[in-house]
Write an enzyme that holds these catalytic residues in place. Structure first.
Site, mmCIF file in Angstrom:
data_model
loop_
_atom_site.group_PDB
_atom_site.id
_atom_site.type_symbol
_atom_site.label_atom_id
_atom_site.label_comp_id
_atom_site.label_asym_id
_atom_site.label_seq_id
_atom_site.Cartn_x
_atom_site.Cartn_y
_atom_site.Cartn_z
ATOM 1 N N TYR A 1 -12.039 12.223 -3.919
ATOM 2 C CA TYR A 1 -11.179 11.934 -5.084
ATOM 3 C C TYR A 1 -10.633 13.243 -5.663
ATOM 4 O O TYR A 1 -9.431 13.426 -5.809
ATOM 5 C CB TYR A 1 -11.999 11.199 -6.138
ATOM 6 C CG TYR A 1 -11.231 10.782 -7.371
ATOM 7 C CD1 TYR A 1 -10.246 9.810 -7.306
ATOM 8 C CD2 TYR A 1 -11.526 11.333 -8.624
ATOM 9 C CE1 TYR A 1 -9.555 9.402 -8.444
ATOM 10 C CE2 TYR A 1 -10.844 10.920 -9.759
ATOM 11 C CZ TYR A 1 -9.865 9.960 -9.671
ATOM 12 O OH TYR A 1 -9.192 9.556 -10.805
ATOM 13 N N ASP B 1 0.863 -1.188 0.000
ATOM 14 C CA ASP B 1 0.000 0.000 0.000
ATOM 15 C C ASP B 1 0.899 1.237 0.000
ATOM 16 O O ASP B 1 1.605 1.493 0.976
ATOM 17 C CB ASP B 1 -0.879 -0.031 1.254
ATOM 18 C CG ASP B 1 -1.810 1.165 1.334
ATOM 19 O OD1 ASP B 1 -1.654 2.117 0.538
ATOM 20 O OD2 ASP B 1 -2.690 1.145 2.211
#
Ligand code: UDP
Length: 325
Positions: free
Chosen positions: A148, A59
Protein backbone atom coordinates in the site's frame (compact mmCIF):
# COMPACT_ATOMS: atom_id res chain seq x y z
CA UNK A 1 -26.18 24.33 -20.07
CA UNK A 2 -24.85 20.79 -19.77
CA UNK A 3 -23.46 19.88 -16.39
CA UNK A 4 -19.69 19.59 -16.07
CA UNK A 5 -18.57 15.99 -15.58
CA UNK A 6 -16.51 14.53 -12.77
CA UNK A 7 -15.11 10.99 -12.74
CA UNK A 8 -14.71 9.47 -9.27
CA UNK A 9 -12.89 6.14 -9.00
CA UNK A 10 -13.62 4.04 -5.94
CA UNK A 11 -17.10 5.56 -6.04
CA UNK A 12 -18.73 2.73 -4.08
CA UNK A 13 -16.20 2.96 -1.26
CA UNK A 14 -16.41 4.90 1.99
CA UNK A 15 -14.74 8.11 0.81
CA UNK A 16 -15.68 7.76 -2.87
CA UNK A 17 -19.39 7.58 -2.06
CA UNK A 18 -19.27 10.71 0.09
CA UNK A 19 -17.43 12.51 -2.72
CA UNK A 20 -20.15 11.44 -5.19
CA UNK A 21 -22.73 13.02 -2.89
CA UNK A 22 -20.74 16.22 -2.60
CA UNK A 23 -20.19 16.67 -6.34
CA UNK A 24 -23.83 15.87 -7.14
CA UNK A 25 -24.83 18.52 -4.57
CA UNK A 26 -22.45 21.01 -6.20
CA UNK A 27 -24.33 20.56 -9.50
CA UNK A 28 -21.91 18.30 -11.38
CA UNK A 29 -22.63 15.22 -13.45
CA UNK A 30 -20.85 12.40 -11.63
CA UNK A 31 -19.49 9.24 -13.23
CA UNK A 32 -18.72 6.75 -10.50
CA UNK A 33 -16.32 3.90 -11.24
CA UNK A 34 -15.60 0.88 -9.05
CA UNK A 35 -14.67 -2.78 -9.49
CA UNK A 36 -16.56 -3.57 -6.23
CA UNK A 37 -13.76 -5.64 -4.69
CA UNK A 38 -13.95 -3.67 -1.46
CA UNK A 39 -16.64 -1.13 -2.46
CA UNK A 40 -20.33 -1.71 -1.88
CA UNK A 41 -23.10 -0.53 -4.20
CA UNK A 42 -25.31 0.14 -1.19
CA UNK A 43 -23.14 3.20 -0.48
CA UNK A 44 -24.35 4.84 -3.71
CA UNK A 45 -27.69 3.17 -4.32
CA UNK A 46 -29.48 6.41 -3.45
CA UNK A 47 -27.85 8.06 -6.50
CA UNK A 48 -28.84 5.59 -9.22
CA UNK A 49 -32.20 7.23 -9.98
CA UNK A 50 -30.54 10.59 -10.71
CA UNK A 51 -29.91 11.49 -14.33
CA UNK A 52 -26.75 13.33 -13.27
CA UNK A 53 -25.22 10.09 -11.97
CA UNK A 54 -23.79 7.14 -13.91
CA UNK A 55 -21.95 4.09 -12.69
CA UNK A 56 -19.26 2.16 -14.57
CA UNK A 57 -18.39 -1.25 -13.12
CA UNK A 58 -14.74 -1.26 -14.10
CA UNK A 59 -11.28 -2.02 -12.73
CA UNK A 60 -9.21 1.14 -13.15
CA UNK A 61 -6.01 -0.95 -13.32
CA UNK A 62 -7.19 -1.85 -16.83
CA UNK A 63 -7.47 0.66 -19.68
CA UNK A 64 -10.12 3.25 -18.82
CA UNK A 65 -12.49 4.62 -21.42
CA UNK A 66 -14.96 7.39 -20.62
CA UNK A 67 -16.89 9.09 -23.43
CA UNK A 68 -17.24 12.88 -23.67
CA UNK A 69 -15.65 15.72 -21.74
CA UNK A 70 -14.35 15.51 -18.19
CA UNK A 71 -13.66 18.51 -15.98
CA UNK A 72 -12.23 16.71 -12.95
CA UNK A 73 -11.03 13.23 -12.05
CA UNK A 74 -10.73 12.09 -8.42
CA UNK A 75 -8.78 8.86 -8.04
CA UNK A 76 -10.01 7.18 -4.85
CA UNK A 77 -9.99 3.54 -5.87
CA UNK A 78 -7.86 1.44 -3.52
CA UNK A 79 -8.20 -1.00 -0.68
CA UNK A 80 -7.46 1.08 2.40
CA UNK A 81 -7.11 -1.08 5.48
CA UNK A 82 -4.23 -3.27 6.66
CA UNK A 83 -6.48 -6.37 6.54
CA UNK A 84 -7.29 -5.70 2.88
CA UNK A 85 -3.63 -5.22 1.94
CA UNK A 86 -2.83 -8.63 3.39
CA UNK A 87 -5.66 -10.28 1.45
CA UNK A 88 -5.26 -8.49 -1.87
CA UNK A 89 -1.72 -7.12 -2.05
CA UNK A 90 -1.37 -7.36 -5.84
CA UNK A 91 -4.62 -5.47 -6.53
CA UNK A 92 -3.54 -2.91 -3.91
CA UNK A 93 -0.27 -2.37 -5.76
CA UNK A 94 -1.91 -2.30 -9.19
CA UNK A 95 -4.67 0.19 -8.48
CA UNK A 96 -2.33 2.93 -7.27
CA UNK A 97 0.39 2.24 -9.87
CA UNK A 98 -1.19 0.97 -13.12
CA UNK A 99 -4.53 2.52 -12.14
CA UNK A 100 -2.98 5.94 -11.50
CA UNK A 101 -1.12 5.72 -14.81
CA UNK A 102 -4.42 5.05 -16.62
CA UNK A 103 -6.12 7.91 -14.80
CA UNK A 104 -3.34 10.36 -15.62
CA UNK A 105 -3.42 9.28 -19.27
CA UNK A 106 -7.18 9.83 -19.32
CA UNK A 107 -6.80 13.25 -17.68
CA UNK A 108 -4.24 14.24 -20.31
CA UNK A 109 -6.52 13.23 -23.20
CA UNK A 110 -9.51 15.03 -21.66
CA UNK A 111 -7.61 18.09 -20.42
CA UNK A 112 -9.07 17.31 -16.98
CA UNK A 113 -7.72 18.39 -13.61
CA UNK A 114 -6.92 15.33 -11.52
CA UNK A 115 -6.76 14.83 -7.75
CA UNK A 116 -5.21 11.65 -6.39
CA UNK A 117 -5.86 10.19 -2.94
CA UNK A 118 -2.55 9.69 -1.19
CA UNK A 119 -2.20 8.85 2.46
CA UNK A 120 -0.42 9.46 5.74
CA UNK A 121 1.02 5.97 5.15
CA UNK A 122 3.62 7.62 2.89
CA UNK A 123 5.19 8.75 6.20
CA UNK A 124 5.41 5.11 7.36
CA UNK A 125 6.27 4.73 11.05
CA UNK A 126 7.20 8.40 11.33
CA UNK A 127 10.30 9.67 13.09
CA UNK A 128 9.01 13.25 12.90
CA UNK A 129 5.93 14.32 14.86
CA UNK A 130 3.51 15.77 13.87
CA UNK A 131 4.00 14.94 10.19
CA UNK A 132 4.37 17.87 7.81
CA UNK A 133 4.39 17.53 4.03
CA UNK A 134 8.16 18.14 3.98
CA UNK A 135 8.87 14.90 5.88
CA UNK A 136 9.94 12.09 3.51
CA UNK A 137 8.84 9.24 5.71
CA UNK A 138 10.07 5.99 7.20
CA UNK A 139 8.49 3.19 5.17
CA UNK A 140 9.38 -0.50 5.15
CA UNK A 141 9.00 -1.49 1.48
CA UNK A 142 8.97 -5.24 2.20
CA UNK A 143 6.73 -5.24 5.30
CA UNK A 144 2.99 -6.03 5.34
CA UNK A 145 2.05 -2.42 4.58
CA UNK A 146 4.66 -2.09 1.82
CA UNK A 147 2.23 -2.91 -1.00
CA UNK A 148 0.00 0.00 0.00
CA UNK A 149 2.61 2.53 1.15
CA UNK A 150 4.94 2.09 -1.80
CA UNK A 151 2.12 2.08 -4.35
CA UNK A 152 0.90 5.38 -2.89
CA UNK A 153 4.43 6.79 -2.99
CA UNK A 154 4.66 5.73 -6.64
CA UNK A 155 1.27 7.38 -7.20
CA UNK A 156 2.65 10.67 -5.92
CA UNK A 157 5.80 10.34 -8.06
CA UNK A 158 3.97 9.59 -11.31
CA UNK A 159 1.46 12.36 -10.61
CA UNK A 160 4.32 14.83 -10.17
CA UNK A 161 5.92 13.55 -13.39
CA UNK A 162 2.70 14.14 -15.36
CA UNK A 163 2.47 17.59 -13.80
CA UNK A 164 6.04 18.54 -14.61
CA UNK A 165 6.45 16.76 -17.97
CA UNK A 166 2.94 17.08 -19.46
CA UNK A 167 1.89 20.24 -17.57
CA UNK A 168 -1.16 18.35 -16.32
CA UNK A 169 -3.19 20.08 -13.58
CA UNK A 170 -2.71 17.75 -10.62
CA UNK A 171 -3.53 17.75 -6.90
CA UNK A 172 -2.28 15.33 -4.23
CA UNK A 173 -4.12 14.94 -0.93
CA UNK A 174 -2.49 13.02 1.92
CA UNK A 175 -5.40 11.62 3.87
CA UNK A 176 -5.04 10.80 7.57
CA UNK A 177 -7.33 8.41 9.51
CA UNK A 178 -10.92 9.25 8.61
CA UNK A 179 -14.20 7.86 9.89
CA UNK A 180 -17.94 8.18 9.46
CA UNK A 181 -21.03 6.43 8.11
CA UNK A 182 -20.45 3.84 5.32
CA UNK A 183 -17.15 2.58 6.72
CA UNK A 184 -17.06 -1.17 6.20
CA UNK A 185 -17.93 -2.93 9.42
CA UNK A 186 -15.34 -5.69 9.02
CA UNK A 187 -12.49 -3.95 7.27
CA UNK A 188 -10.31 -4.35 10.36
CA UNK A 189 -9.95 -0.65 11.05
CA UNK A 190 -10.03 0.31 14.66
CA UNK A 191 -13.26 2.29 14.72
CA UNK A 192 -15.58 -0.21 13.00
CA UNK A 193 -13.79 -2.99 14.89
CA UNK A 194 -14.45 -1.43 18.30
CA UNK A 195 -18.03 -0.34 17.56
CA UNK A 196 -18.88 -3.69 15.93
CA UNK A 197 -17.47 -5.53 18.95
CA UNK A 198 -19.44 -3.37 21.35
CA UNK A 199 -22.67 -4.01 19.40
CA UNK A 200 -22.02 -7.78 19.35
CA UNK A 201 -21.19 -7.69 23.07
CA UNK A 202 -17.62 -8.82 22.49
CA UNK A 203 -14.53 -7.46 24.18
CA UNK A 204 -12.73 -4.68 22.30
CA UNK A 205 -9.48 -5.88 20.72
CA UNK A 206 -6.78 -3.32 21.44
CA UNK A 207 -3.52 -4.14 19.64
CA UNK A 208 -0.41 -3.87 21.84
CA UNK A 209 -0.66 -1.76 24.99
CA UNK A 210 -2.74 0.86 23.15
CA UNK A 211 -0.11 3.57 23.60
CA UNK A 212 0.14 4.10 19.81
CA UNK A 213 -1.61 7.27 18.69
CA UNK A 214 -3.87 8.27 15.81
CA UNK A 215 -5.91 11.40 15.03
CA UNK A 216 -9.37 10.82 13.56
CA UNK A 217 -11.07 13.11 11.05
CA UNK A 218 -14.82 13.09 10.44
CA UNK A 219 -15.65 12.38 6.80
CA UNK A 220 -17.54 15.64 6.10
CA UNK A 221 -14.50 17.67 7.17
CA UNK A 222 -12.26 15.58 4.93
CA UNK A 223 -14.54 16.00 1.91
CA UNK A 224 -14.59 19.78 2.42
CA UNK A 225 -10.77 19.85 2.51
CA UNK A 226 -10.53 17.73 -0.65
CA UNK A 227 -13.03 19.95 -2.45
CA UNK A 228 -11.07 23.07 -1.58
CA UNK A 229 -7.78 21.48 -2.59
CA UNK A 230 -9.17 20.44 -5.97
CA UNK A 231 -10.26 24.01 -6.67
CA UNK A 232 -6.95 25.49 -5.45
CA UNK A 233 -3.93 26.15 -7.64
CA UNK A 234 -1.45 24.19 -5.47
CA UNK A 235 0.05 21.02 -6.96
CA UNK A 236 2.29 19.74 -4.14
CA UNK A 237 0.93 17.30 -1.53
CA UNK A 238 -1.35 18.66 1.22
CA UNK A 239 -2.21 16.87 4.47
CA UNK A 240 -5.91 16.71 5.27
CA UNK A 241 -6.79 15.28 8.66
CA UNK A 242 -7.78 16.18 12.17
CA UNK A 243 -4.81 16.89 14.47
CA UNK A 244 -6.72 15.91 17.63
CA UNK A 245 -4.40 13.07 18.64
CA UNK A 246 -5.44 10.26 20.99
CA UNK A 247 -3.96 6.94 22.11
CA UNK A 248 -5.77 3.81 20.94
CA UNK A 249 -6.37 2.89 24.60
CA UNK A 250 -8.11 6.21 25.26
CA UNK A 251 -10.02 5.79 22.03
CA UNK A 252 -11.23 2.35 23.15
CA UNK A 253 -12.35 3.85 26.45
CA UNK A 254 -14.29 6.53 24.56
CA UNK A 255 -16.07 3.85 22.51
CA UNK A 256 -16.93 1.91 25.68
CA UNK A 257 -18.47 5.07 27.14
CA UNK A 258 -20.29 5.98 23.92
CA UNK A 259 -21.84 2.54 23.44
CA UNK A 260 -22.46 1.86 27.12
CA UNK A 261 -21.09 -1.65 26.67
CA UNK A 262 -20.12 -3.66 29.72
CA UNK A 263 -17.34 -5.35 27.74
CA UNK A 264 -13.70 -4.41 28.32
CA UNK A 265 -10.55 -3.68 26.35
CA UNK A 266 -8.35 -6.73 25.82
CA UNK A 267 -4.82 -6.61 24.45
CA UNK A 268 -3.80 -8.58 21.33
CA UNK A 269 -0.34 -8.59 19.73
CA UNK A 270 0.62 -5.42 17.87
CA UNK A 271 0.76 -6.02 14.09
CA UNK A 272 4.17 -5.66 12.40
CA UNK A 273 5.12 -2.11 11.32
CA UNK A 274 2.10 -0.57 13.05
CA UNK A 275 2.98 3.16 13.22
CA UNK A 276 3.59 4.23 16.84
CA UNK A 277 2.31 7.75 16.39
CA UNK A 278 0.47 9.74 13.77
CA UNK A 279 -0.86 13.29 13.73
CA UNK A 280 -1.10 15.64 10.76
CA UNK A 281 0.52 19.04 10.67
CA UNK A 282 -2.24 20.93 8.85
CA UNK A 283 -0.59 24.37 8.66
CA UNK A 284 -0.44 24.12 4.89
CA UNK A 285 -4.15 23.30 4.48
CA UNK A 286 -5.00 26.16 6.86
CA UNK A 287 -2.86 28.69 5.01
CA UNK A 288 -3.60 27.62 1.43
CA UNK A 289 -7.21 26.50 1.67
CA UNK A 290 -8.48 28.28 4.77
CA UNK A 291 -9.47 24.79 5.92
CA UNK A 292 -9.53 23.13 9.31
CA UNK A 293 -11.76 20.41 10.75
CA UNK A 294 -14.96 21.52 12.43
CA UNK A 295 -16.52 18.30 13.76
CA UNK A 296 -15.31 17.17 17.18
CA UNK A 297 -14.67 13.49 17.84
CA UNK A 298 -17.59 13.46 20.25
CA UNK A 299 -20.00 14.72 17.56
CA UNK A 300 -18.58 12.58 14.78
CA UNK A 301 -18.55 9.39 16.83
CA UNK A 302 -22.18 9.88 17.81
CA UNK A 303 -23.27 10.10 14.16
CA UNK A 304 -21.10 7.13 13.20
CA UNK A 305 -22.41 5.01 16.06
CA UNK A 306 -26.00 5.72 14.93
CA UNK A 307 -25.03 4.49 11.46
CA UNK A 308 -23.56 1.22 12.74
CA UNK A 309 -26.57 0.71 15.01
CA UNK A 310 -28.86 0.97 11.97
CA UNK A 311 -27.22 -2.05 10.29
CA UNK A 312 -29.07 -5.35 10.37
CA UNK A 313 -28.10 -8.16 12.72
CA UNK A 314 -27.16 -10.27 9.72
CA UNK A 315 -24.72 -7.55 8.67
CA UNK A 316 -23.40 -7.15 12.18
CA UNK A 317 -22.59 -10.83 12.63
CA UNK A 318 -21.23 -11.50 9.17
CA UNK A 319 -17.56 -12.37 9.58
CA UNK A 320 -16.56 -11.55 6.04
CA UNK A 321 -18.09 -8.96 3.75
CA UNK A 322 -16.50 -9.68 0.44
CA UNK A 323 -15.15 -12.60 -1.50
CA UNK A 324 -11.76 -11.50 -2.72
CA UNK A 325 -11.03 -12.45 -6.31
N1 UDP B 1 -6.17 -1.34 16.21
C1 UDP B 1 -6.54 -1.93 17.40
N2 UDP B 1 -7.55 -2.87 17.37
C2 UDP B 1 -8.21 -3.23 16.24
C3 UDP B 1 -7.82 -2.61 15.03
C4 UDP B 1 -6.80 -1.68 15.05
O1 UDP B 1 -5.99 -1.64 18.47
O2 UDP B 1 -9.10 -4.10 16.31
C5 UDP B 1 -5.08 -0.34 16.23
C6 UDP B 1 -4.01 -0.58 15.18
O3 UDP B 1 -3.02 -1.46 15.68
C7 UDP B 1 -3.49 0.82 14.95
C8 UDP B 1 -4.70 1.70 15.21
O4 UDP B 1 -5.64 0.91 15.93
O5 UDP B 1 -2.50 1.14 15.89
C9 UDP B 1 -5.37 2.20 13.93
O6 UDP B 1 -5.56 1.09 13.10
P1 UDP B 1 -6.35 1.18 11.72
O7 UDP B 1 -6.26 -0.16 11.07
O8 UDP B 1 -7.69 1.75 11.96
O9 UDP B 1 -5.56 2.26 10.86
P2 UDP B 1 -4.01 2.56 10.58
O10 UDP B 1 -3.12 1.62 11.37
O11 UDP B 1 -3.84 2.39 9.12
O12 UDP B 1 -3.88 3.94 11.05
Amino acid sequence: MAREKVLITGAAGFLGSHLCDRFINQGYHVIGMDNLITGDLRNIQHLFHLEQFEFFHHDVSKFVFVPGDLKYILHFASPASPIDYLKIPIQTLKVSSLGTHNILGLAKVKGAKVLVASTSEVYGDPLVHPQSEEYWGNVNPVGPRGCYDEAKRFMEAITMAYHDYHQLETRIVRIFNTYGPRMRLNDGRVLPAFIGQALRKEDLTMFGDGSQTRAFCYVDDLVEGIYRLLLSDYHLPVNIGNPDEITIKEFGEEIIKLTGTSQKLISLPLPKDDPKQRKPDISKAKALLGWEPKVTRQEGLKITYEYFKSLSNEELFKTEHRQFV
